[in-house]
Design a protein around this motif. Structure first.
Motif, PDB file in Angstrom:
ATOM      1  N   VAL A  42       0.838  -1.200   0.000  1.00 38.45           N
ATOM      2  CA  VAL A  42       0.000   0.000   0.000  1.00 38.45           C
ATOM      3  C   VAL A  42       0.873   1.250   0.000  1.00 38.45           C
ATOM      4  O   VAL A  42       2.051   1.210   0.342  1.00 38.45           O
ATOM      5  N   PRO A  55      -4.030   0.896  -2.713  1.00 39.76           N
ATOM      6  CA  PRO A  55      -3.286  -0.323  -3.043  1.00 39.76           C
ATOM      7  C   PRO A  55      -2.164  -0.022  -4.032  1.00 39.76           C
ATOM      8  O   PRO A  55      -2.287   0.863  -4.876  1.00 39.76           O
ATOM      9  N   SER A  60      -2.949  -6.473  -3.628  1.00 43.15           N
ATOM     10  CA  SER A  60      -2.942  -5.857  -2.302  1.00 43.15           C
ATOM     11  C   SER A  60      -4.223  -6.208  -1.550  1.00 43.15           C
ATOM     12  O   SER A  60      -5.309  -6.205  -2.136  1.00 43.15           O
TER      13      SER A  60
END
Length: 129
Positions: A42, A55, A60
């Motif tokens: 992130v 993300p 993610s």
């Protein structure tokens, strides 16, 4: 234990840059620099007590969160003096933990998460500054 003070509220977003423009008038804060956290997949930035999380890839966990639930509230963070001690205390009280040990988080802080099943559906982060 008397509880822990609120540290920040995190919002999952598709784009920090686009979202910062929306939240600046609400928070009254300018956006901090965007911090890359590749270990968590992130990027994050802060507008006062509001954390924006985007993300870094489609894999993610935040990308998956956004895909399933859309952008919005991701977690609520509480400030602790000693995150390891707080984890031990909460575990002894029956809270389910995501992190058994603290890990590095944004701004160089140590963090750990409580499982949402233990907190009525809200992801809780503990932050040791």
């Amino acid at each position: 234990m008397n509880g822990y003070p609120l540290d920040h509220v995190a919002i999952a977003v598709r784009s920090i840059r686009a979202s910062a423009a929306l939240f600046k008038p609400v928070t009254g804060h300018s956006c901090s620099i965007i911090e890359e956290l590749p270990a968590h997949d992130v990027n994050v930035a802060f507008l006062g007590p509001l954390e924006l999380i985007e993300p870094r890839s489609a894999q993610s966990p935040v990308a998956q969160f956004i895909e399933q639930q859309g952008p919005g509230l991701h977690h609520v963070a509480y400030r602790v003096i000693d995150v390891a001690a707080a984890l031990e205390d909460l575990k002894s009280r029956g809270f389910r933990l995501i992190d058994e040990k603290p890990r590095p988080g944004a701004r160089g802080h140590q963090v750990a998460f409580l499982h949402p099943e233990a907190t009525g559906g809200t992801l809780i982060e503990l932050v040791q500054r």
